[in-house]
Design a protein around this motif. Structure first.
Motif, PDB file in Angstrom:
ATOM      1  N   SER A  78      -4.345   5.254   1.536  1.00 48.45           N
ATOM      2  CA  SER A  78      -4.900   3.896   1.572  1.00 48.45           C
ATOM      3  C   SER A  78      -5.424   3.549   2.960  1.00 48.45           C
ATOM      4  O   SER A  78      -6.444   2.864   3.106  1.00 48.45           O
ATOM      5  CB  SER A  78      -3.832   2.881   1.149  1.00 48.45           C
ATOM      6  N   PRO A 131      -5.980  -4.585  -3.640  1.00 48.95           N
ATOM      7  CA  PRO A 131      -5.264  -4.113  -2.450  1.00 48.95           C
ATOM      8  C   PRO A 131      -5.591  -4.931  -1.207  1.00 48.95           C
ATOM      9  O   PRO A 131      -6.731  -5.358  -1.020  1.00 48.95           O
ATOM     10  CB  PRO A 131      -5.753  -2.668  -2.307  1.00 48.95           C
ATOM     11  N   LEU A 138       0.794  -1.224   0.000  1.00 46.79           N
ATOM     12  CA  LEU A 138       0.000   0.000   0.000  1.00 46.79           C
ATOM     13  C   LEU A 138       0.829   1.278   0.000  1.00 46.79           C
ATOM     14  O   LEU A 138       0.291   2.370  -0.220  1.00 46.79           O
ATOM     15  CB  LEU A 138      -0.964  -0.019   1.193  1.00 46.79           C
TER      16      LEU A 138
END
Length: 286
Positions: free
Chosen positions: A57, A72, A9
């Motif tokens: 994120s 993700p 991330l």
């Protein structure tokens, strides 16, 4: 030990997509301080940008594709801590360039946080969120790099700042074109969502045209119009790809998906980066 999700991330690869502004600043610099150039490169692409990506994120907790990540992983508290460590470390190291550079570095961090932080969340507003990104990733970063590598012979590089802002301004909405539904679920209305798929392509085409026109004017004014044409050779694949993809999306908006978006973004970054590298070679070695 850093978790796999934390490393993912931080999106270090995404820094390649933001590299053109740094290279453009070097291409317009007269006397490059190589040591400062290396330090600034590391600060931006291995600390500032990844920390900003990671914090975003952590706040978004995306379940769908984001940036250059198709699937993700869920962020953890470790990611949040790492982003702060990176920002504090980067801010301290920025003083190796100068106090002014460090101040601009921290300004970028502040706006990056305001963009993502749930308590403010500038990204939820189409125009404010858009301007926050393009002014910081475009004009501010160009000025930081140009100032940092030209400290002994410094002037306001207004044309470079303007072109960088238009380039990022054209590039950014395209990166969001496949996220409209996901952003809407999170209460975020991006400029790309406001414009729609067709409107996003039209808007980006106009801004790219303005950026190229300003570049032509700059190189013509400095008697280096041949450098502009060399740069445009690198942009031919990007223009062809942009037009062909735009036509596909015009007929079928489902073609504005993650795979096609990232294909467009990586091609644009590759050609733009090597185009500016070519200009650096022509100016400082040729």
């Amino acid at each position: 030990m850093l978790k796999r999700s934390t490393i993912q991330l931080l999106r270090f690869r995404f820094s390649f997509l933001l590299l053109p502004v740094y290279l453009f600043a070097l291409a317009l610099s007269e006397n490059i301080d190589v040591t400062n150039a290396v330090i600034i490169f590391l600060l931006l692409h291995f600390l500032l940008y990844p920390a900003s990506n990671g914090y975003n994120s952590y706040m978004d907790r995306d379940e769908g594709s984001i940036g250059d990540i198709e699937k993700p992983e869920a962020p953890t508290r470790q990611l949040y801590i790492v982003t702060w460590v990176m920002d504090i470390t980067g801010s301290m190291l920025a003083f190796l360039i100068s106090p002014l550079f460090a101040g601009m570095y921290m300004v970028y961090i502040v706006f990056s946080r305001l963009y993502s932080y749930r308590g403010v969340r500038l990204k939820q507003y189409p125009l404010i969120g858009y301007l926050t990104v393009v002014l910081n990733q475009g004009g501010l970063i160009f000025y930081m790099v140009y100032y940092g590598v030209n400290m002994q012979n410094h002037h306001m590089p207004w044309m470079g700042m303007l072109v960088s802002t238009f380039l990022i301004g054209a590039f950014y909405p395209i990166t969001q074109i496949y996220q409209h539904e996901q952003d809407a679920k999170d209460g975020v209305k991006t400029l790309s969502k406001t414009l729609g798929v067709k409107g996003t392509f039209m808007y980006c085409a106009v801004l790219y045209s303005i950026a190229f026109s300003l570049l032509a004017w700059y190189f013509y004014d400095y008697g280096k119009i041949n450098h502009f044409f060399v740069l445009m050779i690198w942009f031919v694949p990007v223009i062809v790809k942009f037009l062909s993809w735009g036509i596909m999306c015009w007929k079928d908006e489902s073609r504005a998906n993650f795979k096609n978006t990232m294909s467009m973004n990586w091609l644009a970054a590759f050609c733009t980066n090597f185009g500016f590298i070519t200009l650096i070679i022509l100016k400082h070695i040729g």
